[in-house]
Scaffold this motif. Structure first.
Motif, PDB file in Angstrom:
ATOM      1  N   LEU A 174       0.845  -1.189   0.000  1.00 17.74           N
ATOM      2  CA  LEU A 174       0.000   0.000   0.000  1.00 17.74           C
ATOM      3  C   LEU A 174       0.887   1.247   0.000  1.00 17.74           C
ATOM      4  CD1 LEU A 174      -2.770  -0.936   2.618  1.00 17.74           C
ATOM      5  CD2 LEU A 174      -3.014  -0.814   0.134  1.00 17.74           C
ATOM      6  N   THR A 175       0.558   2.175  -0.872  1.00 16.54           N
ATOM      7  CA  THR A 175       1.353   3.412  -0.956  1.00 16.54           C
ATOM      8  C   THR A 175       0.501   4.642  -0.664  1.00 16.54           C
ATOM      9  OG1 THR A 175       0.952   3.461  -3.352  1.00 16.54           O
ATOM     10  CG2 THR A 175       2.997   2.426  -2.581  1.00 16.54           C
ATOM     11  N   SER A 176      -0.707   4.431  -0.149  1.00 19.04           N
ATOM     12  CA  SER A 176      -1.557   5.544   0.275  1.00 19.04           C
ATOM     13  C   SER A 176      -2.479   5.035   1.372  1.00 19.04           C
ATOM     14  CB  SER A 176      -2.373   6.106  -0.898  1.00 19.04           C
ATOM     15  OG  SER A 176      -3.407   5.216  -1.259  1.00 19.04           O
ATOM     16  N   ASP A 177      -3.279   5.920   1.927  1.00 18.91           N
ATOM     17  CA  ASP A 177      -4.200   5.542   3.004  1.00 18.91           C
ATOM     18  C   ASP A 177      -5.507   4.978   2.469  1.00 18.91           C
ATOM     19  OD1 ASP A 177      -2.290   6.426   4.708  1.00 18.91           O
ATOM     20  OD2 ASP A 177      -3.310   8.297   5.274  1.00 18.91           O
ATOM     21  N   CYS A 178      -5.617   4.821   1.175  1.00 16.61           N
ATOM     22  CA  CYS A 178      -6.851   4.333   0.553  1.00 16.61           C
ATOM     23  C   CYS A 178      -6.756   2.832   0.309  1.00 16.61           C
ATOM     24  CB  CYS A 178      -7.104   5.077  -0.760  1.00 16.61           C
ATOM     25  SG  CYS A 178      -8.650   4.624  -1.558  1.00 16.61           S
ATOM     26  N   CYS A 179      -7.798   2.093   0.696  1.00 17.30           N
ATOM     27  CA  CYS A 179      -7.858   0.648   0.487  1.00 17.30           C
ATOM     28  C   CYS A 179      -9.120   0.291  -0.290  1.00 17.30           C
ATOM     29  CB  CYS A 179      -7.840  -0.102   1.813  1.00 17.30           C
ATOM     30  SG  CYS A 179      -6.321   0.095   2.765  1.00 17.30           S
ATOM     31  N   TYR A 180      -9.125  -0.902  -0.867  1.00 13.07           N
ATOM     32  CA  TYR A 180     -10.307  -1.339  -1.619  1.00 13.07           C
ATOM     33  C   TYR A 180     -11.312  -2.001  -0.688  1.00 13.07           C
ATOM     34  CZ  TYR A 180      -9.164  -6.349  -1.412  1.00 13.07           C
ATOM     35  OH  TYR A 180      -8.943  -7.637  -0.988  1.00 13.07           O
ATOM     36  N   ASN A 181     -12.558  -2.102  -1.138  1.00 13.13           N
ATOM     37  CA  ASN A 181     -13.583  -2.869  -0.445  1.00 13.13           C
ATOM     38  C   ASN A 181     -14.568  -3.399  -1.473  1.00 13.13           C
ATOM     39  OD1 ASN A 181     -15.713  -0.831  -0.859  1.00 13.13           O
ATOM     40  ND2 ASN A 181     -14.584   0.385   0.645  1.00 13.13           N
ATOM     41  N   ALA A 182     -15.627  -4.045  -1.015  1.00 17.00           N
ATOM     42  CA  ALA A 182     -16.561  -4.713  -1.921  1.00 17.00           C
ATOM     43  C   ALA A 182     -17.332  -3.751  -2.804  1.00 17.00           C
ATOM     44  CB  ALA A 182     -17.545  -5.566  -1.114  1.00 17.00           C
ATOM     45  N   GLY A 183     -17.372  -2.474  -2.449  1.00 17.19           N
ATOM     46  CA  GLY A 183     -18.104  -1.505  -3.250  1.00 17.19           C
ATOM     47  C   GLY A 183     -17.217  -0.419  -3.827  1.00 17.19           C
ATOM     48  N   TRP A 184     -15.899  -0.582  -3.739  1.00 22.62           N
ATOM     49  CA  TRP A 184     -14.958   0.442  -4.199  1.00 22.62           C
ATOM     50  C   TRP A 184     -14.769   0.313  -5.710  1.00 22.62           C
ATOM     51  CZ3 TRP A 184     -12.944   4.857  -2.788  1.00 22.62           C
ATOM     52  CH2 TRP A 184     -11.770   5.324  -3.388  1.00 22.62           C
ATOM     53  N   THR A 185     -15.335   1.245  -6.473  1.00 20.00           N
ATOM     54  CA  THR A 185     -15.287   1.184  -7.935  1.00 20.00           C
ATOM     55  C   THR A 185     -14.329   2.199  -8.557  1.00 20.00           C
ATOM     56  OG1 THR A 185     -17.186   2.693  -8.061  1.00 20.00           O
ATOM     57  CG2 THR A 185     -17.651   0.324  -8.084  1.00 20.00           C
ATOM     58  N   GLU A 186     -13.731   3.058  -7.749  1.00 16.69           N
ATOM     59  CA  GLU A 186     -12.868   4.104  -8.303  1.00 16.69           C
ATOM     60  C   GLU A 186     -11.665   3.523  -9.039  1.00 16.69           C
ATOM     61  OE1 GLU A 186     -12.759   7.510  -8.854  1.00 16.69           O
ATOM     62  OE2 GLU A 186     -14.856   7.068  -8.485  1.00 16.69           O
ATOM     63  N   ASP A 187     -11.048   2.490  -8.458  1.00 15.47           N
ATOM     64  CA  ASP A 187      -9.878   1.900  -9.102  1.00 15.47           C
ATOM     65  C   ASP A 187     -10.242   1.276 -10.439  1.00 15.47           C
ATOM     66  OD1 ASP A 187      -8.335   2.722  -7.017  1.00 15.47           O
ATOM     67  OD2 ASP A 187      -8.208   0.773  -6.036  1.00 15.47           O
ATOM     68  N   VAL A 188     -11.344   0.540 -10.477  1.00 15.99           N
ATOM     69  CA  VAL A 188     -11.789  -0.083 -11.727  1.00 15.99           C
ATOM     70  C   VAL A 188     -12.081   0.991 -12.769  1.00 15.99           C
ATOM     71  CG1 VAL A 188     -13.611  -1.448 -12.807  1.00 15.99           C
ATOM     72  CG2 VAL A 188     -12.691  -2.138 -10.592  1.00 15.99           C
ATOM     73  N   ARG A 189     -12.718   2.054 -12.351  1.00 11.42           N
ATOM     74  CA  ARG A 189     -13.049   3.152 -13.276  1.00 11.42           C
ATOM     75  C   ARG A 189     -11.788   3.761 -13.886  1.00 11.42           C
ATOM     76  NH1 ARG A 189     -16.005   5.282 -10.122  1.00 11.42           N
ATOM     77  NH2 ARG A 189     -18.020   4.652 -10.983  1.00 11.42           N
ATOM     78  N   LYS A 190     -10.784   4.061 -13.062  1.00 14.40           N
ATOM     79  CA  LYS A 190      -9.557   4.669 -13.559  1.00 14.40           C
ATOM     80  C   LYS A 190      -8.764   3.704 -14.432  1.00 14.40           C
ATOM     81  CE  LYS A 190     -10.352   8.508 -11.470  1.00 14.40           C
ATOM     82  NZ  LYS A 190     -10.828   9.657 -12.291  1.00 14.40           N
ATOM     83  N   ILE A 191      -8.740   2.445 -14.063  1.00 13.64           N
ATOM     84  CA  ILE A 191      -8.002   1.454 -14.847  1.00 13.64           C
ATOM     85  C   ILE A 191      -8.643   1.277 -16.219  1.00 13.64           C
ATOM     86  CG2 ILE A 191      -7.420  -0.991 -15.020  1.00 13.64           C
ATOM     87  CD1 ILE A 191      -5.642   0.617 -13.136  1.00 13.64           C
ATOM     88  N   ILE A 192      -9.952   1.159 -16.271  1.00 12.92           N
ATOM     89  CA  ILE A 192     -10.644   0.980 -17.546  1.00 12.92           C
ATOM     90  C   ILE A 192     -10.454   2.206 -18.439  1.00 12.92           C
ATOM     91  CG2 ILE A 192     -12.929   0.798 -18.618  1.00 12.92           C
ATOM     92  CD1 ILE A 192     -13.741  -1.047 -16.333  1.00 12.92           C
ATOM     93  N   ASP A 193     -10.584   3.392 -17.865  1.00 10.16           N
ATOM     94  CA  ASP A 193     -10.381   4.622 -18.650  1.00 10.16           C
ATOM     95  C   ASP A 193      -8.936   4.718 -19.147  1.00 10.16           C
ATOM     96  OD1 ASP A 193     -12.999   5.339 -18.317  1.00 10.16           O
ATOM     97  OD2 ASP A 193     -12.625   6.650 -16.595  1.00 10.16           O
ATOM     98  N   HIS A 194      -7.994   4.336 -18.288  1.00 10.78           N
ATOM     99  CA  HIS A 194      -6.581   4.382 -18.660  1.00 10.78           C
ATOM    100  C   HIS A 194      -6.293   3.437 -19.826  1.00 10.78           C
ATOM    101  CE1 HIS A 194      -2.234   4.123 -18.429  1.00 10.78           C
ATOM    102  NE2 HIS A 194      -2.329   2.841 -18.166  1.00 10.78           N
ATOM    103  N   ILE A 195      -6.768   2.206 -19.741  1.00  5.41           N
ATOM    104  CA  ILE A 195      -6.526   1.228 -20.801  1.00  5.41           C
ATOM    105  C   ILE A 195      -7.225   1.642 -22.089  1.00  5.41           C
ATOM    106  CG2 ILE A 195      -6.949  -1.165 -21.489  1.00  5.41           C
ATOM    107  CD1 ILE A 195      -6.475  -1.987 -18.606  1.00  5.41           C
ATOM    108  N   HIS A 196      -8.433   2.204 -21.956  1.00  6.88           N
ATOM    109  CA  HIS A 196      -9.166   2.651 -23.142  1.00  6.88           C
ATOM    110  C   HIS A 196      -8.430   3.787 -23.853  1.00  6.88           C
ATOM    111  CE1 HIS A 196     -12.355   3.572 -25.868  1.00  6.88           C
ATOM    112  NE2 HIS A 196     -12.632   4.732 -25.305  1.00  6.88           N
ATOM    113  N   CYS A 197      -7.830   4.684 -23.083  1.00  4.51           N
ATOM    114  CA  CYS A 197      -7.083   5.788 -23.684  1.00  4.51           C
ATOM    115  C   CYS A 197      -5.755   5.317 -24.279  1.00  4.51           C
ATOM    116  CB  CYS A 197      -6.827   6.874 -22.636  1.00  4.51           C
ATOM    117  SG  CYS A 197      -8.309   7.752 -22.116  1.00  4.51           S
TER     118      CYS A 197
END
Length: 548
Positions: A174-197
């Protein structure tokens, strides 16, 4: 008549074992060896539903579970301890999120599968302008790319696959204070947008398993038609976390799963104790005896939810199903011992024309083994066929013309090897985007140019030595890059090897459980075969003795 006789024989053989619920399940399972029908639930006016029902041949057929893994508990245990995909070499790209968090993206292509080596190397697999479809895999709770069966199989079919590991998993700290959970969609959103771009010409598909399926469906519902994803699959999603929480604490067998998942989360927390201990109730985390306890002392606090039930309600993907606007296949087993069928949103899936729900009576949690040797996983073949149908349909054209929905995110500096710090326990830490110290050449001023020859010679020599120092510095940086890449691969390989040794130790216990549980059926089957084969040689008294 022969089938009825075999059926009667099996019933007689199991007649005195009614007080064993697991054996009862085996008896019911093997009354017919034709397999289980697959039930498809979709909107009757849906073009997608009709297309899947007509073109997905695997869903038209029956699912025949591996006979000696017919119990959902044995299937799930077998997947956990022995169900690793064949060894492959992932190409790792470390993505830096805007909050400073690090996400490991593990790429796999057809050529990587052919090589067959095991490990992780630096760099993404696809090249700019590649039009090969990309499948993004979102793993389950505390899972990573080492357990991604769908990644291996999709890559073997010619797809480019990238496993988006959750924060703190895949050997990355972990390199920040943010962790994932069962409803955390921000990482998926950024990854999908990044790969699409990065690959605008490549159609993007997504697969989520277990908790990853819940995250994926929630993301698709939040984005609606704005997502660049053209097709998706959710495998064994929990759907309603509150219902699953009640279910997993209801019976002793389910509590075993609850405890096993809790231990896995506690192990995850121990890996990142230096950060989590100051953010959560660490004493409560160490003493947690259930998922609910852990979520109360850690997940709820990290996600800033008032109560555990609030976290479960707001994170459940069932609340977002109606807004899913891309073709989505959902696969669930009715005997899933972790994600109960009580949580399946039948009506919500039936109303949405973009969703097809496929359910089978058996399959366990993410297992769905098939073949006498358990050589294949049924849902992996289903996903591959479904994506093929979507890819060939006109539905994909509407999505490809949307373009890049967001500006290209900042490139991660952590994917540059000189700025990776590999610790002794195998974790990878981001050092930061520190500037490289490159010597600058001194430019002679006008006085030097018009000076005497000796001064000019001294200036030329100085420039020559500085240029040499710069070349040496570049060579040192290059060597440092190669060294850090090797340092990155080795500890991850060590962790995978340790996990493999643990699996080999556990498989003997699993084999014992499988033999003891399935012996009544196997014994009856052997007696039945021997009876038919040597019917003319067995006296009538022996027939009566064995109960036929």
């Amino acid at each position: 008549m022969a089938f009825n006789h075999e059926k009667k024989s099996c019933v007689l053989a199991f007649g005195n074992l009614d007080f064993f619920p697991e054996i009862n399940g085996l008896r019911a399972r093997h009354l017919s060896l034709r397999g289980d029908p697959v039930t498809l639930t979709y909107n009757s006016s849906s073009d997608l539903g009709r297309s899947v029902a007509a073109k997905c041949r695997i869903l038209q057929q029956r699912y025949l579970v591996t006979p000696w893994l017919s119990s959902p508990h044995i299937q799930t245990a077998f997947l956990t301890f022995h169900g690793r995909p064949p060894p492959v070499t992932y190409r790792r790209h470390l993505f830096r999120a805007f909050d400073g968090g690090t996400i490991a993206l593990d790429w796999l292509t057809y050529s990587d599968v052919l090589e067959g080596a095991s490990g992780i190397i630096d760099g993404s697999a696809a090249y700019k302008g590649d039009k090969t479809p990309i499948v993004i895999v979102i793993p389950g709770l505390t899972s990573d790319s080492t357990a991604a069966h769908v990644a291996f199989n999709m890559a073997r079919q010619g797809w480019n696959v990238v496993v988006s590991n959750h924060r703190g998993l895949g050997g990355v700290s972990l390199t920040s204070d943010c962790c994932y959970n069962a409803g955390w969609t921000e990482d998926v959103r950024k990854i999908i947008d990044h790969i699409h771009c990065e690959y605008p010409e490549a159609p993007i598909y997504a697969v989520g398993t277990s908790i990853g399926a819940n995250i994926l469906v929630k993301y698709l519902g939040e984005e609606g038609a704005n997502t660049p994803v053209v097709g998706a699959a959710a495998i064994c999603s929990p759907w309603d976390l509150l219902v699953c929480d009640r279910f997993i604490n209801r019976r002793p067998m389910q509590k075993i799963y609850d405890r096993a998942l809790t231990v896995g989360l506690q192990g995850y927390a121990q890996l990142h104790q230096s950060i989590l201990s100051r953010l959560v109730n660490w004493e409560g985390v160490e003493k947690s005896s259930s998922l609910r306890d852990f979520d109360n002392h850690a997940t709820r606090i990290l996600g800033k939810f008032e109560t555990v039930d609030t976290y479960y309600r707001r994170s459940s993907s069932t609340n977002y199903i109606e807004n899913v606007s891309v073709p989505l296949l959902c696969v669930s087993a009715l005997d899933d011992p972790v994600c109960t069928s009580e949580a399946i949103p039948w009506d919500e899936c039936r109303v949405n024309e973009n969703i097809v729900l496929a359910t089978t009576p058996h399959g366990g949690h993410l297992a769905f083994y098939e073949g006498i040797t358990a050589s294949g996983i049924w849902w992996v073949r289903v996903v591959n066929e479904f994506f093929g149908v979507v890819r060939a349909s006109p539905l994909i054209k509407r999505q490809k013309t949307q373009g890049c929905p967001l500006p290209k995110p900042l490139q991660s500096s952590i994917d540059q090897a000189p700025y990776l710090n590999v610790t002794g326990d195998g974790m990878v830490t981001a050092v930061g985007n520190e500037p490289r110290h490159v010597l600058q050449e001194d430019t002679p001023n006008e006085h030097t140019i018009h000076g005497n020859k000796d001064e000019s010679a001294i200036s030329d020599n100085r420039a020559h030595f500085e240029l040499t120092d710069k070349i040496n510095s570049d060579e040192q940086i290059k060597q440092k890059v190669e060294k850090n890449v090797k340092d990155l691969i080795f500890p991850v390989q060590v962790r995978i090897d340790k996990l493999s040794r643990r699996s080999r130790q556990s498989i003997w216990l699993l084999a014992y459980i499988a033999i003891v549980t399935t012996w009544p059926f196997v014994g009856s089957l052997i007696v039945s075969v021997l009876k038919k084969r040597f019917k003319t040689f067995i006296p009538g008294s022996i027939h009566l003795a064995v109960g036929f």
